[in-house]
Design a protein around this motif. Structure first.
Motif, short mmCIF file in Angstrom:
data_model
loop_
_atom_site.label_atom_id
_atom_site.label_comp_id
_atom_site.label_asym_id
_atom_site.label_seq_id
_atom_site.Cartn_x
_atom_site.Cartn_y
_atom_site.Cartn_z
N THR A 149 2.82 55.07 -33.24
CA THR A 149 3.87 55.67 -34.05
C THR A 149 3.29 56.69 -35.02
O THR A 149 3.86 57.77 -35.23
N LEU A 150 2.13 56.36 -35.60
CA LEU A 150 1.47 57.28 -36.52
C LEU A 150 1.06 58.57 -35.79
O LEU A 150 1.24 59.68 -36.31
N LEU A 151 0.51 58.42 -34.57
CA LEU A 151 0.09 59.59 -33.81
C LEU A 151 1.27 60.48 -33.43
O LEU A 151 1.12 61.69 -33.28
N ASP A 152 2.46 59.86 -33.28
CA ASP A 152 3.64 60.64 -32.96
C ASP A 152 3.96 61.68 -34.03
O ASP A 152 4.54 62.73 -33.74
N TYR A 153 3.57 61.38 -35.28
CA TYR A 153 3.89 62.28 -36.39
C TYR A 153 2.69 63.10 -36.86
O TYR A 153 2.86 63.99 -37.70
N LEU A 154 1.51 62.80 -36.33
CA LEU A 154 0.33 63.57 -36.74
C LEU A 154 0.45 65.04 -36.36
O LEU A 154 0.01 65.91 -37.10
N TRP A 155 1.01 65.32 -35.19
CA TRP A 155 1.13 66.70 -34.76
C TRP A 155 2.03 67.49 -35.70
O TRP A 155 1.79 68.68 -35.96
N LEU A 156 3.06 66.78 -36.26
CA LEU A 156 3.96 67.45 -37.18
C LEU A 156 3.24 67.78 -38.49
O LEU A 156 3.42 68.88 -39.06
N ILE A 157 2.41 66.85 -38.96
CA ILE A 157 1.62 67.09 -40.17
C ILE A 157 0.66 68.26 -39.95
O ILE A 157 0.52 69.15 -40.79
#
Length: 265
Positions: A19-27
């Motif tokens: 789940t964390l990796l799903d949002y890393l690209w957005l960061i």
């Protein structure tokens, strides 16, 4: 548990990291855009600052000297010559419109020849494109501290390669005069420092010391610096692409491992 007796469970630890990796690209994307927009804004502000406070050089001898050196280096595009009292050293700036900007200081004819030749070599080698390539990849790899170290090394190698190209066109007896011109530009520095958006005659005292040592020990048979910068960029970026592809493959496999299938009897 479903009707067929198959129970699907998520490993909590793996699910959290997925789940964390799903949002890393957005960061990454948000930070990249902020840094890249900031670099572009800095460049635009610097150009506005330089051109608003600059005046065209009308000295015929200086203009003829610039044209003569441009012709000897086989530069076809016109290079403008301006003077601005606030810049820290002679600089070359521009992608489509090439401009050399001098501080409002007095230079001897010999010093001007060295300065023009140095900045025109930057023009001939299209170093501003290398500057922007380095800035672009620094924005992409903003999370990697080694990228910033590499960027500093690129700046040094770019100036050393330019010094080498200049030294190749002058006699060995003139190399000391070229080094003296670099020292002179440091003592005549103005107020504005433009490290990231242009190519200047010098960066700082520490970098200048390395360049002067190179000039003192220079031999015309040494050609290795000419290709360091493009090779460094190509290799580094290629490694980044390969590692990104490898990481993406690992991510897919980890997603598959995040689900544990059990049969209930």
């Amino acid at each position: 548990m479903d009707r067929k007796g198959i129970n699907m469970e998520h490993d909590a630890k793996i699910t959290f990291w997925m789940t964390l990796l799903d949002y890393l690209w957005l960061i990454w994307l948000v930070v990249f855009l902020l840094i890249f927009i900031y670099r572009i804004a800095s460049y635009r502000n610097f150009k506005k600052y330089v051109f608003s406070g600059a005046q065209n050089v009308e000295n015929i001898n200086q203009l003829n000297m610039l044209a003569e050196i441009s012709e000897s280096l086989k530069i076809k595009k016109t290079v403008e010559l301006l003077v601005n009292p606030l810049i820290s050293s002679p600089i070359f700036i521009g992608l489509k419109k090439q401009v050399i900007i001098l501080p409002d200081k007095s230079y001897s004819e010999k010093e001007l020849r060295y300065i023009f030749r140095h900045e025109l070599v930057h023009c001939k080698r299209k170093d501003m494109f290398y500057v922007w390539a380095a800035q672009f990849y620094t924005c992409i790899y903003w999370f990697n501290p080694f990228m910033y170290l590499m960027n500093k090394r690129i700046q040094k190698d770019r100036e050393l390669a330019c010094d080498e190209a200049v030294l190749n066109t002058i006699s060995p007896n003139e190399s000391l005069g070229y080094g003296d011109t670099l020292l002179s530009s440091l003592t005549k520095a103005g107020n504005y420092k433009e490290a990231h958006v242009s190519v200047s005659l010098h960066e700082n005292a520490k970098a200048l010391k390395e360049r002067l040592e190179f000039i003192a020990n220079y031999k015309k048979t040494a050609k290795q610096l000419k290709f360091i910068l493009p090779i460094f960029l190509i290799v580094f970026c290629s490694i980044g692409i390969v590692l990104s592809a490898y990481q993406a493959e690992i991510l897919v496999k980890e997603r598959q491992k995040g689900i544990v299938i059990k049969k209930e009897w």
